[in-house]
Design a protein around this motif. Sequence first.
Motif, PDB file in Angstrom:
ATOM      1  N   ARG A  34      44.983  35.610 -12.910  1.00 43.51           N
ATOM      2  CA  ARG A  34      44.027  34.662 -13.481  1.00 43.51           C
ATOM      3  C   ARG A  34      43.456  33.732 -12.409  1.00 43.51           C
ATOM      4  NH1 ARG A  34      44.758  29.436 -16.023  1.00 43.51           N
ATOM      5  NH2 ARG A  34      43.193  29.039 -17.643  1.00 43.51           N
ATOM      6  N   VAL A  35      42.145  33.584 -12.447  1.00 42.61           N
ATOM      7  CA  VAL A  35      41.452  32.645 -11.565  1.00 42.61           C
ATOM      8  C   VAL A  35      40.455  31.859 -12.417  1.00 42.61           C
ATOM      9  CG1 VAL A  35      39.806  32.413  -9.658  1.00 42.61           C
ATOM     10  CG2 VAL A  35      41.703  34.023  -9.465  1.00 42.61           C
ATOM     11  N   GLU A 109      34.292  25.544  -7.383  1.00 40.98           N
ATOM     12  CA  GLU A 109      35.608  25.134  -6.895  1.00 40.98           C
ATOM     13  C   GLU A 109      36.677  25.929  -7.631  1.00 40.98           C
ATOM     14  OE1 GLU A 109      38.559  21.193  -6.929  1.00 40.98           O
ATOM     15  OE2 GLU A 109      36.702  21.225  -8.099  1.00 40.98           O
ATOM     16  N   VAL A 110      37.538  26.590  -6.901  1.00 41.30           N
ATOM     17  CA  VAL A 110      38.656  27.306  -7.525  1.00 41.30           C
ATOM     18  C   VAL A 110      39.690  26.272  -7.959  1.00 41.30           C
ATOM     19  CG1 VAL A 110      40.469  29.021  -7.225  1.00 41.30           C
ATOM     20  CG2 VAL A 110      38.238  29.354  -6.118  1.00 41.30           C
ATOM     21  N   VAL A 116      45.403  33.631  -5.363  1.00 42.95           N
ATOM     22  CA  VAL A 116      44.825  34.938  -5.694  1.00 42.95           C
ATOM     23  C   VAL A 116      43.444  35.072  -5.063  1.00 42.95           C
ATOM     24  CG1 VAL A 116      44.044  36.432  -7.569  1.00 42.95           C
ATOM     25  CG2 VAL A 116      46.130  35.077  -7.834  1.00 42.95           C
ATOM     26  N   ALA A 117      42.616  34.027  -5.207  1.00 40.01           N
ATOM     27  CA  ALA A 117      41.263  34.053  -4.658  1.00 40.01           C
ATOM     28  C   ALA A 117      41.286  34.233  -3.146  1.00 40.01           C
ATOM     29  CB  ALA A 117      40.527  32.772  -5.039  1.00 40.01           C
ATOM     30  N   ALA A 144      36.277  35.759  -5.347  1.00 45.90           N
ATOM     31  CA  ALA A 144      37.323  34.897  -5.894  1.00 45.90           C
ATOM     32  C   ALA A 144      37.701  35.279  -7.313  1.00 45.90           C
ATOM     33  CB  ALA A 144      36.869  33.432  -5.846  1.00 45.90           C
ATOM     34  N   VAL A 145      36.701  35.552  -8.152  1.00 46.48           N
ATOM     35  CA  VAL A 145      36.994  35.848  -9.562  1.00 46.48           C
ATOM     36  C   VAL A 145      37.353  37.309  -9.783  1.00 46.48           C
ATOM     37  CG1 VAL A 145      35.577  33.940 -10.377  1.00 46.48           C
ATOM     38  CG2 VAL A 145      34.560  36.228 -10.187  1.00 46.48           C
ATOM     39  N   GLY A 146      37.154  38.158  -8.772  1.00 46.70           N
ATOM     40  CA  GLY A 146      37.610  39.545  -8.850  1.00 46.70           C
ATOM     41  C   GLY A 146      36.725  40.487  -9.631  1.00 46.70           C
TER      42      GLY A 146
END
Length: 263
Positions: A34-35, A109-110, A116-117, A144-146
């Motif tokens: 999860r991101v 912004e993560v 993970v990102a 980042a979000v995959g």
Amino acid sequence: MTRAATRTDLVALPVEVAPTLLGGLLETIVAAERVVVRLTEVEAYHGRGTGDRPDPGSHARMGPTARNATMWGEPGHLYVYLSHGIHSCVNVVCGPDGVAGGVLLRGGEVVEGADVAERRRLARRGVVRAARDLARGPGRLGDAVGLRHPVHDGIDAVTGAERAGARARLLLPTEPIAHVATGPRVGVAGVAGTAAFPWRFWIEGDATVSPFRWGRGAAEASAGGRLSASDPPAVAVGAGPRGLGDLAAGAGAPRRGQGDTPC
């Protein structure tokens, strides 16, 4: 505070929807990881017949194609396209029935899943100099979000339905950002990258907003060529996108558009 986005939230023109996404969240679960990204920078793109002027910077400027089919579909799905043959960039589909439109998620912004990102970015031979860079730019945000092109193109961010092992949810802020900065879109060629289309919106002063750069020929097209590539674009700061319908549209079409934003 945020709430789940609905289709109704996204049926207006992209230029009207875009600033309402700022401060919202995009949550993804890909391969059980999860991101969550807080959105700080977006750009609106209109397809053929959308709004009161042609948008020469849009993938859908010439009408429906196999590549841009998602842009012509139901609001709330994500149009995931490939930029420069490398980067998967993410757009929120929006607009009235029968027309195409999307809002490119340029930066964020993560806020959850930074480990993970970062791993995803490094796996794609990217460089992470600071936490603010994890989703600073549309290619980095996509990493980042995959979400990847083409398998995740069309994923539904309203229902959260699974697609190719991924789920996505869009959440909107319950209170709009008080002051939204606007200006020309980044790296878009020709008149589409000038103040004739001030359809980039960002949270003023946020460290995760990507730097501006002119697209090919855009500085020359701006103000009749009076600006050079080193000149910054004009910026308006206010409580929302005011007076956009009164801005004069330019003429001419660039060779490249939505897919050429820097990553």
